[in-house]
Design a protein around this motif. Structure first.
Motif, mmCIF file in Angstrom:
data_model
loop_
_atom_site.group_PDB
_atom_site.id
_atom_site.type_symbol
_atom_site.label_atom_id
_atom_site.label_comp_id
_atom_site.label_asym_id
_atom_site.label_seq_id
_atom_site.Cartn_x
_atom_site.Cartn_y
_atom_site.Cartn_z
ATOM 1 N N THR A 58 0.843 -1.207 0.000
ATOM 2 C CA THR A 58 0.000 0.000 0.000
ATOM 3 C C THR A 58 0.871 1.247 0.000
ATOM 4 O OG1 THR A 58 -1.770 -1.139 1.201
ATOM 5 C CG2 THR A 58 -1.778 1.266 1.263
ATOM 6 N N ARG A 59 1.916 1.240 0.811
ATOM 7 C CA ARG A 59 2.777 2.416 0.893
ATOM 8 C C ARG A 59 3.467 2.705 -0.440
ATOM 9 N NH1 ARG A 59 5.741 0.746 4.523
ATOM 10 N NH2 ARG A 59 7.767 0.524 3.481
ATOM 11 N N LYS A 60 3.923 1.655 -1.135
ATOM 12 C CA LYS A 60 4.562 1.862 -2.439
ATOM 13 C C LYS A 60 3.588 2.484 -3.441
ATOM 14 C CE LYS A 60 8.150 -1.696 -2.193
ATOM 15 N NZ LYS A 60 8.670 -2.965 -2.769
ATOM 16 N N LYS A 61 2.339 2.023 -3.386
ATOM 17 C CA LYS A 61 1.310 2.597 -4.258
ATOM 18 C C LYS A 61 1.082 4.065 -3.926
ATOM 19 C CE LYS A 61 -3.566 2.138 -5.517
ATOM 20 N NZ LYS A 61 -4.844 1.422 -5.237
ATOM 21 N N LYS A 62 1.060 4.372 -2.640
ATOM 22 C CA LYS A 62 0.833 5.755 -2.210
ATOM 23 C C LYS A 62 2.006 6.656 -2.587
ATOM 24 C CE LYS A 62 -3.138 4.869 -0.216
ATOM 25 N NZ LYS A 62 -4.410 5.372 -0.770
ATOM 26 N N ILE A 63 3.223 6.117 -2.544
ATOM 27 C CA ILE A 63 4.392 6.901 -2.952
ATOM 28 C C ILE A 63 4.258 7.312 -4.416
ATOM 29 C CG2 ILE A 63 6.884 6.804 -3.382
ATOM 30 C CD1 ILE A 63 7.099 4.992 -0.904
ATOM 31 N N LYS A 64 3.807 6.381 -5.256
ATOM 32 C CA LYS A 64 3.584 6.699 -6.670
ATOM 33 C C LYS A 64 2.548 7.807 -6.816
ATOM 34 C CE LYS A 64 4.658 2.084 -8.500
ATOM 35 N NZ LYS A 64 4.107 0.890 -9.200
ATOM 36 N N GLU A 65 1.495 7.731 -6.008
ATOM 37 C CA GLU A 65 0.449 8.753 -6.065
ATOM 38 C C GLU A 65 0.982 10.114 -5.619
ATOM 39 O OE1 GLU A 65 -2.983 7.523 -3.874
ATOM 40 O OE2 GLU A 65 -3.222 5.658 -4.999
ATOM 41 N N VAL A 66 1.861 10.119 -4.617
ATOM 42 C CA VAL A 66 2.451 11.375 -4.150
ATOM 43 C C VAL A 66 3.236 12.041 -5.274
ATOM 44 C CG1 VAL A 66 4.206 12.387 -2.632
ATOM 45 C CG2 VAL A 66 2.528 10.781 -1.704
#
Length: 306
Positions: free
Chosen positions: A74-82
Motif C-alpha cells: 500500500t505504501r509503495k502505491k501511495k508513494i507513486k500517487e504522491v
C-alpha cells in the motif's frame, strides 16, 4: 558595509535560459485538455520518482511514520500517487495563473462560507490556516473566489522563477508577504485583511514547540498563537483537495479547533496540528510529503531521513 545590490537581474542571460524553457513547457502543458495534462503528469511522476531518489526516500519515511497502518504494498502505491500529484501540481500552478475566475468557478465546490463570513464580521482580520498541498497555487486561486486574501510565501532561490511565481499569484491574490516579515503580517490583520498562513512545516527550533503531527513529534511554529494574540484575530481552517472522480476541487472553510487559543503554545500547536492532519486525511497523497517535516527533534537533527 558594502552597498546591497538592489538592481533587477538580467533575465535574458544564459543562466536563466533553462528557467525560461521550463516556464514555456509549463504554459504549453497547461494548454492541453485536462485528461492529457494528467497523462503527462503520470509519466513525469514516474520519472521523478525514479530519478529523485533522495525525495523518494523522504516520502517513504514520512508515510511510514504517519501511516503505520499501511503495509509495504500500500505504501509503495501511495508513494507513486504522491509523485503523480506533485507532478500534476506543476501544471495546476500554471492553470491557476492562466485561468479566469469564471473557469475556476466551474471546477470547485466551496463549503463553509458562513464560517468565513462570521470570522470576517468580527472586523479583526482573519488568519486563514492552510497547508502545503501539491495544488497549493490552485488552492489559492480557488480561495480568491470566496475572499480577497493575502498570502504568505518564501522567496524562491531562482530570481526568475520567483518573479514568475509572484506575478502568477498576483493575478488572484490581493497581495503577498514574505514569511519572515511578521510585522507586515500583523499589520495586515490589524487592517482587517484575510491572511493565508501555513504552519505545517519544520522551520527549526527558533520560535517552535514540539507537538504531535500524525502521532509523530514535530517542531511546530508558535507564530499562529502570537498572531492571534496580537489582534485577537479569528482563525479559520482551510482544506482543499481534488476529487478524482468528479475532477472538481473541494474547498472548505472550517472553524478553529475547539479550545484554540488556549494560552499555552504547546497545547495550541497540538490543536492546530490535529486540525491540519484532519484536512490532509481527506486526500493524503495530495499533501507535499517531499518535505522533511520531522527533521528537527529535541535532541538534535533527526536521523530519520538518513
Amino acid at each position: 558595509m558594502p552597498k546591497q545590490d538592489t538592481s533587477t537581474p538580467n533575465y535574458y542571460t544564459p543562466r536563466y535560459w533553462p528557467t525560461w524553457l521550463a516556464i514555456l513547457l509549463l504554459n504549453i502543458w497547461s494548454m492541453l485538455p485536462w485528461r492529457l495534462q494528467t497523462a503527462v503528469a503520470r509519466i513525469l511522476g514516474r520519472v521523478l520518482m525514479t530519478l529523485a531518489r533522495r525525495r523518494r526516500h523522504i516520502v517513504d519515511v514520512n508515510l511510514q511514520l504517519c501511516f503505520p497502518e499501511w503495509d509495504e504494498a500500500t505504501r509503495k502505491k501511495k508513494i507513486k500517487e504522491v509523485f503523480f500529484n506533485n507532478a500534476l501540481g506543476l501544471v495546476e500552478t500554471s492553470n491557476a495563473y492562466r485561468s479566469s475566475a469564471k473557469t475556476l468557478q466551474d471546477k470547485v465546490v466551496i463549503e463553509g462560507l458562513d464560517v468565513l463570513k462570521a470570522a470576517q464580521d468580527q472586523q479583526r482580520g482573519v488568519l486563514l490556516l492552510g497547508a502545503h498541498y501539491s495544488h497549493l497555487d490552485m488552492g489559492g486561486a480557488l480561495t480568491a473566489l470566496a475572499c480577497d486574501p493575502l498570502a504568505i510565501y518564501r522567496p524562491n532561490n531562482n530570481p526568475l522563477m520567483d518573479k514568475y511565481i509572484i506575478d502568477g499569484r498576483m493575478t488572484f491574490m490581493k497581495g503577498i508577504i514574505k514569511r519572515s516579515d511578521m510585522r507586515s503580517i500583523a499589520r495586515a490583520l490589524k487592517k482587517n485583511e484575510v491572511v493565508w498562513y501555513p504552519p505545517d512545516q519544520d522551520y527549526g527550533r527558533d520560535h517552535s514547540v514540539y507537538a504531535p503531527f500524525f502521532g509523530v513529534n514535530a517542531a511546530t511554529i508558535t507564530a499562529t498563537s502570537r498572531l492571534v494574540k496580537f489582534n485577537q484575530s479569528p482563525v479559520v481552517m482551510l482544506s482543499c483537495y481534488r476529487d478524482e472522480k468528479s475532477e472538481k476541487y473541494h474547498l472548505t472553510f472550517k472553524p478553529a479547533p475547539e479550545g484554540f487559543p488556549s494560552g499555552d503554545d504547546t497545547i495550541d500547536a497540538e490543536l492546530i496540528n490535529k486540525a491540519i492532519e484532519d484536512c490532509i486525511r481527506l486526500a493524503p497523497t495530495q499533501y507535499m510529503w517531499t518535505h522533511r517535516r520531522f527533521k528537527t527533534q529535541p535532541d538534535g537533527r533527526a536521523k530519520l531521513y538518513k
